[in-house]
Design an enzyme around this catalytic site. Sequence first.
Site, short mmCIF file in Angstrom:
data_model
loop_
_atom_site.label_atom_id
_atom_site.label_comp_id
_atom_site.label_asym_id
_atom_site.label_seq_id
_atom_site.Cartn_x
_atom_site.Cartn_y
_atom_site.Cartn_z
N ARG A 306 3.49 0.43 15.64
CA ARG A 306 3.71 1.82 16.05
C ARG A 306 2.56 2.31 16.93
O ARG A 306 2.77 2.98 17.94
CB ARG A 306 3.86 2.70 14.81
CG ARG A 306 4.03 4.19 15.07
CD ARG A 306 4.35 4.89 13.76
NE ARG A 306 4.11 6.32 13.80
CZ ARG A 306 5.00 7.22 14.22
NH1 ARG A 306 6.18 6.83 14.64
NH2 ARG A 306 4.70 8.51 14.21
N HIS A 329 5.37 13.35 16.26
CA HIS A 329 4.12 14.01 15.90
C HIS A 329 4.23 15.51 16.15
O HIS A 329 4.76 15.94 17.18
CB HIS A 329 2.94 13.46 16.71
CG HIS A 329 2.53 12.09 16.30
ND1 HIS A 329 1.86 11.22 17.13
CD2 HIS A 329 2.69 11.42 15.12
CE1 HIS A 329 1.63 10.09 16.49
NE2 HIS A 329 2.12 10.19 15.28
#
Length: 367
Positions: A306, A329
């Site tokens: 990731r 995020h």
Amino acid sequence: MIDLPDARFALVTAIDPERSMFDAMLDGWERQQFSRGLSAGTVEHNTGFIRRFELALGEYPWHWTATDVEDFTSSLLSMSPPRAHSTLRGYHQTITTFCDFLTDPRYDWAERCTEAFGTHPVQICHEWNTRAHLSEFEAKPAKRPFSYDELEAFFARADLIVEEIIQKGKKGALSALRDAQLFKTVYAFGLRRTEAAMLDLADLRSNPNSPQWAGYGVVHVRFGKAINGGPPRRRSVLAVPEFDWAIEGLKHWVEQARPKFLAHKTNALWISERKTRLSIRHLDYRFAAIRDQAGLDENLTLHSLRHSYVTHLIEFGYPERFVQEQVGHSYASTTAIYTSVSNDYKNRILASALGRVYSPTPEGLNQ
């Protein structure tokens, strides 16, 4: 006539009233955590830690002191290897939250303990004996994304395992193919472990702007990381052309390989030989096995894929806001700490800046 069940209960509570009080505290704290919306796994983890903490101290909460926290922390730091900063901070936070529950005047634990034992619980954690959250990124410095060469070596080894099994005529080639494609999908869409494991066939969707990928242009994540006891967050991750090789592999898995498992009763994308959804433990185990066989750094973890996804999207020139949305995020600062661009990328940026600042003045511009 004596009622036997009540008599037995009275005998038990008289024999060990302290244990009964502690168990009642944990039961009440469990209910409070569920009421706050925390998951069953989180509640089990928190209460289990408090039981271990009580066992380590050999004292019940109404006898705990601030010194106990410091002694407990010192014992963890003396282990080999010592516990990480983030781990200690998590332990301290759990103890703090439990003591907050016990000392909250809206509950009667102080009165009940004072009446029964002549003392009561206090808050034993404070700013001078607990770890603070001082940095956005608390992972060990050795944790990092893959380099391009390491990625190539990792995926090459995963593919080679499939070929070796087929050549030897052994069982397991289909499972090895599944594992190889799973890790390629994790990288190509920047997924967390749970996000990948919980994918269903219905989570693979079309993107009208990318018709060439048919039903594989979007991965809909339904089990994203939750925040503060909230539900799992959802997002849609768009396929990007730099990872089209992984998209082709995903299509092959869904349409040709997966049906051979004959798992008609589950919609899970990644299924085991028992026709059940793959576990997180399996993902970690298989990743480590392939990494070690490829001779790669043991500090590379499944989550490193990731990190690599974020880093490589930035290097490919995608805007930071796009990358932030892709990986789910909440803040750009979180995406920034995931990014570890290569020297080649930085050199290209520097060359562009040098050319822009020191480029020759066009003829006649200053005349």
